[in-house]
Every structure is written in structure tokens, then in C-alpha cells.
Scaffold this motif. Sequence first.
Motif, PDB file in Angstrom:
ATOM      1  N   LEU A  83      53.535  23.248  27.092  1.00  0.00           N
ATOM      2  CA  LEU A  83      53.513  23.965  25.829  1.00  0.00           C
ATOM      3  C   LEU A  83      53.994  25.280  26.070  1.00  0.00           C
ATOM      4  O   LEU A  83      53.667  26.394  25.390  1.00  0.00           O
ATOM      5  N   GLN A  84      55.299  25.609  26.431  1.00  0.00           N
ATOM      6  CA  GLN A  84      55.911  26.733  26.609  1.00  0.00           C
ATOM      7  C   GLN A  84      56.588  27.030  25.052  1.00  0.00           C
ATOM      8  O   GLN A  84      57.195  26.035  24.454  1.00  0.00           O
ATOM      9  N   VAL A  85      56.327  28.136  24.419  1.00  0.00           N
ATOM     10  CA  VAL A  85      56.560  28.552  23.117  1.00  0.00           C
ATOM     11  C   VAL A  85      58.167  28.694  22.997  1.00  0.00           C
ATOM     12  O   VAL A  85      58.647  29.357  23.699  1.00  0.00           O
ATOM     13  N   GLN A  86      58.792  27.880  22.172  1.00  0.00           N
ATOM     14  CA  GLN A  86      60.072  28.148  21.877  1.00  0.00           C
ATOM     15  C   GLN A  86      60.617  28.532  20.506  1.00  0.00           C
ATOM     16  O   GLN A  86      59.491  28.329  19.662  1.00  0.00           O
ATOM     17  N   LYS A  87      61.657  29.188  20.245  1.00  0.00           N
ATOM     18  CA  LYS A  87      62.157  29.483  19.110  1.00  0.00           C
ATOM     19  C   LYS A  87      62.124  28.319  18.218  1.00  0.00           C
ATOM     20  O   LYS A  87      62.563  27.364  18.458  1.00  0.00           O
ATOM     21  N   ASN A  88      61.481  28.363  16.819  1.00  0.00           N
ATOM     22  CA  ASN A  88      61.307  27.259  16.023  1.00  0.00           C
ATOM     23  C   ASN A  88      60.476  25.943  16.477  1.00  0.00           C
ATOM     24  O   ASN A  88      60.879  24.921  16.186  1.00  0.00           O
ATOM     25  N   GLY A  89      59.989  26.345  17.769  1.00  0.00           N
ATOM     26  CA  GLY A  89      59.239  25.317  18.290  1.00  0.00           C
ATOM     27  C   GLY A  89      60.132  24.271  18.975  1.00  0.00           C
ATOM     28  O   GLY A  89      59.625  23.339  19.703  1.00  0.00           O
ATOM     29  N   GLY A  90      61.597  24.667  19.288  1.00  0.00           N
ATOM     30  CA  GLY A  90      62.439  23.791  20.128  1.00  0.00           C
ATOM     31  C   GLY A  90      62.776  22.608  19.014  1.00  0.00           C
ATOM     32  O   GLY A  90      63.395  21.690  19.623  1.00  0.00           O
ATOM     33  N   MET A  91      62.511  22.711  17.830  1.00  0.00           N
ATOM     34  CA  MET A  91      62.852  21.761  16.957  1.00  0.00           C
ATOM     35  C   MET A  91      64.494  21.703  16.713  1.00  0.00           C
ATOM     36  O   MET A  91      65.053  20.676  16.608  1.00  0.00           O
ATOM     37  N   ASP A  92      65.042  22.759  16.923  1.00  0.00           N
ATOM     38  CA  ASP A  92      66.696  22.860  16.876  1.00  0.00           C
ATOM     39  C   ASP A  92      67.195  22.442  18.267  1.00  0.00           C
ATOM     40  O   ASP A  92      68.164  21.483  17.930  1.00  0.00           O
ATOM     41  N   ASP A  93      66.766  22.919  19.437  1.00  0.00           N
ATOM     42  CA  ASP A  93      67.226  22.534  20.265  1.00  0.00           C
ATOM     43  C   ASP A  93      66.059  22.646  21.474  1.00  0.00           C
ATOM     44  O   ASP A  93      66.040  23.715  22.135  1.00  0.00           O
TER      45      ASP A  93
END
Length: 298
Positions: free
Chosen positions: A187-197
Motif C-alpha cells: 500500500l505505498q501511496v502513489q500519485k492519483n493512486g497509481g491509476m494512471d501508471d
Amino acid sequence: MKNKKASIPQTGLNRRTFLASAAAAGFAATASGLLIPRESLAADEPQRGGHLVLGLDGGQTTDILDPGTYAGSTMFLVGFTWGDRLVTTDPVSGEALPSLAESWTSSDDAKTWTFKLRKDVRFHDGTPFTVNDAVQTLRRHSDKDSTSAALGLLEEIETIEESSGDLVITLKNGNADLPLMLTDYHLQVQKNGGMDDPNSAIGTGPYKLESFEPGIRITFTKNEDDWNEDRGFVDSVEVLVINDNTARIAALSSGKVHFINTLSPKTMSLLSRAPNIETISTKGKGFYSFLMHGDTAP
């Protein structure tokens, strides 16, 4: 003994500081038997700077950067190096501690949880971290069609939303352990949740990913805008995937790497006698289990 091309300061960390800071950077969290050159644990206070080389097992040529797929000690470390979770744990007690979430409260029935998130945190590309990034991260991993390995942990989540600048999670049933569930390494937090990439590896962690050769070599440079000054002591990190136990020991003994993991008790005992090697055993919170599917015939 150290390789001159991969040097770290001669005066490094004492044991206590090393274990705390290494765990924060993801270095100590991936192994039960850890080794590092003896001179690196000499000083009372941590020294910053240098290039750290890790020789780790558990990497494969099929590895990808999407944290939902992580399996094996190499990718566990990779995730902790570039990313942050909302909640982390004390490396000794296992207690849930703040990370990107500064604090949290729950309703009396432990079904509704409110997380206050840090302000002024930026992703590696300079983008501000927002509540929406946390919302989207959890939504991606908890979606019923998700392929994330964290899906099973998050199946009891009913809603994930932003409310008055806070992250609010509502569960189907009360669960006092939700903060600990959010410490899962996927559950590493990603920009926009990783939805884009999902493979971008753009996080808020102590190091920025520079190169990724799955199953071979991964390199990182220090995140100069890191929100947490109590980690990221070295300037750069290089991970060499060395799955063969004998080769890992040889790499450490020759000074090719500063640190290796996953050694048998017998090997630990032998190497502890070497004058240039420090052996460290850390207690872990993990356990292995046999899953009994009570709803399935033998």
C-alpha cells in the motif's frame, strides 16, 4: 572491508541508530539475518553521505514496479525506498505509527475511521501529495477487480472518501486493527493512486528511483525534498540482486556490497567471527501459516 567504488563513511551508525534508521528506509525490514561491515556501526551519531550497496536475494527478472505485485525481499525493499504508506510500524514493538497520516480516530464501533494527512508533502516529481492520492491508492487496491495482493486485507472496506480535508474509511464491520492493516507493504501511496501508471514508482519516500533492471540491479538517489529528516542517511543506494547464498557472502566478504540479507543460523555463526563483518539479528512480526479452507472439500 569495503569496495572503494561503493564507499560509505568510515564512521557510520551505532547498532540502535542503524536498526531504527535502516528500518525507516526499508533496509532492515526485509530480512531476519542482516550483515554489514563492522566499521559502519562504530559512531555514536549517524553520519550522512556516501553510496550504499545492498546485495539481496528475492529478486526476479519478472518483477515489476507496481507495488500491488510485490513479492520477495528485493521488491519489499524497493517499495519502502521510493514510497510511503499512510501508517507505519515501530520496528521493535510493532505498534502502528504515523507516516503520511499524522493521526487517526475511529467511531465507537470501529467502523468509521478518520485519518488526518500530512500537509506540504510532495511526490518525487514535485506534485503535492493530497487526500485524493490516498483515496485513489486505497480504491485501486481494494477494487473487487483489483489484482493487488492487498485486496484480501481490504475486502471489508465499504467506502473510501475525502471529507473536510481528511481521509474517511467506512468498514462493513468494526475492526480495531485498521491502522495496522494499512501498513501492508503493497500500500505505498502513489500519485492519483497509481491509476494512471502503477509502475511509475513516483512516491514520497526517502529515495527517487533512477534505474530498474528487474532481477539484476536497481539504483536510487536521495530525495532532497523528503518530508522526514530522520531517514535517508546516504546519498544514493544501489541494490544488486544476488539470489545465490554463497555469492552474497562472497560479495560482502570482498567488499563488493556493504549489506546482505537472508542467512541461515549456521552461516551467521561462522561469519560473526570475521573481523570485518558485523552480524545483526532482528526480531520480526511475520509468521508462516497453513491456510485451512473450511468451505472446500479435502
